[in-house]
Design an enzyme around this catalytic site. Structure first.
Site, mmCIF file in Angstrom:
data_model
loop_
_atom_site.group_PDB
_atom_site.id
_atom_site.type_symbol
_atom_site.label_atom_id
_atom_site.label_comp_id
_atom_site.label_asym_id
_atom_site.label_seq_id
_atom_site.Cartn_x
_atom_site.Cartn_y
_atom_site.Cartn_z
ATOM 1 N N HIS A 149 -3.733 -5.270 0.535
ATOM 2 C CA HIS A 149 -3.222 -5.754 1.831
ATOM 3 C C HIS A 149 -3.255 -7.281 1.899
ATOM 4 O O HIS A 149 -4.303 -7.860 2.115
ATOM 5 C CB HIS A 149 -4.071 -5.162 2.973
ATOM 6 C CG HIS A 149 -3.831 -3.706 3.144
ATOM 7 N ND1 HIS A 149 -2.834 -3.216 3.941
ATOM 8 C CD2 HIS A 149 -4.436 -2.632 2.595
ATOM 9 C CE1 HIS A 149 -2.833 -1.902 3.888
ATOM 10 N NE2 HIS A 149 -3.795 -1.515 3.079
ATOM 11 N N CYS A 168 0.836 -1.203 0.000
ATOM 12 C CA CYS A 168 0.000 0.000 0.000
ATOM 13 C C CYS A 168 0.875 1.259 0.000
ATOM 14 O O CYS A 168 1.543 1.544 -0.985
ATOM 15 C CB CYS A 168 -0.969 -0.052 1.170
ATOM 16 S SG CYS A 168 -2.312 1.131 1.007
ATOM 17 N N GLU A 194 -2.156 -9.104 4.194
ATOM 18 C CA GLU A 194 -2.220 -9.579 5.587
ATOM 19 C C GLU A 194 -3.633 -9.757 6.107
ATOM 20 O O GLU A 194 -3.842 -10.434 7.103
ATOM 21 C CB GLU A 194 -1.423 -8.625 6.491
ATOM 22 C CG GLU A 194 -1.977 -7.202 6.646
ATOM 23 C CD GLU A 194 -1.587 -6.258 5.497
ATOM 24 O OE1 GLU A 194 -1.133 -6.747 4.445
ATOM 25 O OE2 GLU A 194 -1.757 -5.035 5.647
#
Ligand code: XMP
Length: 509
Positions: free
Chosen positions: A167, A80, A169
């Site tokens: 993202h 990001c 994660e």
């Protein structure tokens, strides 16, 4: 201490810790460091991940990194903001987004790359950004994009430096873990050798070396963190560890005795202290939540210190501090506001002039549990819900009396037993009963009653930072309410809390 194989440079994103947890799920030990405080050994790690950020790379004084980090001797993945920063530093353009780019998106491959190996494309990813990379420089190859953004992922042509706008994660990025595995293990060559067993072995050896024949005192709370810290220290130094467990009169019903029994079974050198009266006296007449917390913190320090003074030649204070409390938060938008003061025993080490040993300071909560399991802690301790240090004092609204504690303990025990028996306990992050400082009218038999109200709270959460209320079935709530009203003298009404955090908090005070 283990040297990290991978560094995560934090630019202040709410997801930074999640990146670290995912990397560790791959059994690779990594650490988070502020973007502007690279440790001197950074060139020796096998990989670096640049986190997201609430900032914009376009703003003046935006968080930045040393240009050497991008030389490619150590592979880099920008996530990001991290991706935007790399692109901009190398001559690309970042501009405000034209489309809404928050939420799920489908990512399509534009060029093959080891970063996307084994991913079924297109794949679902999670976006959360307001800037976009609108142009990539010459030496960067576009790897993937979504319908609304062209440059969803890229790689430098001559170096192992990558950027992804989404993202990996968060679980909404369905194949995020595989992508991280591709980077961490495939591209960086990190070895997946970090397991609970290896952590225990290394930590015990290191504690032995650090402590030698010194004596350590540790305050047990009955919770997971202090219990696991105690077990690690116990393995390392045996009877030189003294564990103090204080009954502050604010624990759950029968909890003190149960926990004392299980610690004794584990062979810990335990000093159990009944200090109920000291705490009730300190709390007398206090109704402000922060004043109650302070009084409890101070009383705990006094009681603990008195006990420690009776012990011979103590040099160290053991603490169950965990990684989220240690990570230096990157304050890119000014200092964060304290909503509640959660650090109950601050000041103890300074007062007692002891050195501090914190065997869990590099672990996340879920890792503490796994280590606890490897150490043979019983499920009864490992799987218990978080319970605040000030205990029932912040679940009794207003001032505290022994009688109110008794009422709440009884109601809470009925509630928690029902949750355990129905199988709901393990699906809930945290549950508890709250005694309101309100009376309400009721009727029992032919008599009018004017008694207290108990609220029930149950939430799901990842880390306590945000939480959702649990949809406990009405039938179960009906049984719990019935049992509490029939069996707990002084209560004639039960309500269920249906607020999420934010805007509410988990505790009522
Ligand atoms: P809140 O109420 O802030 O709670 O949403 C988040 C988590 O922190 C716990 N909590 C505390 N823990 N001392 C503690 O040790 C405190 O003063 C305290 N206040 C809240 C709460 O139980 C939840 O797990």
């Amino acid at each position: 201490m283990t040297a990290p194989q991978l560094l995560i440079l934090d630019f202040g994103s709410q997801y930074t810790q999640l990146i670290a947890r995912r990397v560790r799920e791959l059994n690779v030990y990594c650490e988070i460091h502020p973007f502007n405080q690279l440790p001197d050994y950074w060139r020796e790690v096998k990989g670096i991940i640049l986190s997201g950020s609430p900032c914009s790379v376009r703003q003046e004084g935006a968080p930045d990194i040393l240009p050497e980090v991008l030389e490619g001797k150590v592979p880099v993945l920008g996530v990001c903001y991290g991706a935007q920063l790399i692109a901009k530093k190398l001559g690309g353009t970042v501009a405000p987004s034209e489309h809404r780019e928050y939420g799920r998106a489908k990512l399509h491959l534009a060029a093959t790359s080891p970063l996307f190996e084994g991913l079924a494309m297109p794949t679902q990813v999670w976006m959360s950004h307001s800037d976009t990379i609108t142009a990539l420089p010459e030496n960067i190859e576009r790897l993937a994009g979504t319908e609304s953004i062209a440059n969803g992922a890229y790689a430098l042509k001559d170096r192992p430096v990558y950027g992804i706008q989404f993202h990996p994660e968060v679980t909404h990025t369905t194949e995020g873990l595989q992508l991280l595995r591709n980077f961490v293990i495939g591209i960086c060559g990190c070895e997946p050798n970090w397991t609970p067993a290896s952590f225990v072995e290394e930590t015990v050896a290191q504690l032995r070396q650090q402590l030698g024949s010194d004596k350590v005192v540790l305050g047990l709370s009955g919770g997971v963190d202090s219990s696991v810290a105690a077990m690690l220290l116990h393995q390392a130094i045996g009877q030189n560890l003294y564990c103090v467990f204080v009954d502050n009169g604010l624990l759950r019903k029968d909890e003190f005795d149960q926990v004392v029994a299980s610690y004794q079974n584990l062979g810990l050198n335990l000093i159990a202290v009944d200090a109920k009266e000291e705490f009730y006296t300190a709390l007398k007449g206090l109704s402000d939540p922060e004043a109650k917390r302070k009084a409890i913190g101070k009383t705990f320090i006094d009681v603990f210190q008195d006990e420690a003074n009776l012990l011979p030649d103590i040099k160290w204070l053991g603490q169950g501090t965990i990684y989220p409390d240690v990570i230096e938060s990157v304050s890119v938008n000014g200092p964060s506001v304290t909503i509640k003061s959660h650090h109950n025993v601050g000041g103890l080490p300074e007062k007692m002039k002891l050195k501090i040993v914190e065997p869990l300071r590099m672990l996340f909560k879920d890792e503490v549990r796994r280590v606890g399991k490897a150490l043979g802690l019983p499920d009864f301790i490992l799987n218990r819900h978080p319970f605040p240090g000030p205990g029932l004092a912040i679940r009794i609204l207003g001032d505290i009396t022994p009688d109110k504690v008794r009422i709440l303990q009884d109601a809470d025990a009925i509630y928690i037993n029902h949750l355990r028996q129905s199988g709901w306990y393990d699906q809930i992050w945290q549950a508890g009963a709250i005694l309101l400082n309100a009376h309400s009218v009721g009727v029992m038999g032919d008599e009018r009653t004017y008694e207290q109200v108990v609220a029930l709270r149950a939430v799901t959460s990842q880390d306590g930072m945000t939480a959702d209320w649990v949809h406990i079935p009405y039938e179960l709530l009906a049984q719990i309410s019935n049992d509490i009203i029939n069996r707990v003298k002084g209560v004639n009404r039960v309500v269920y809390d249906i607020s999420s955090k934010p805007p509410a908090t988990i505790e009522w005070e």
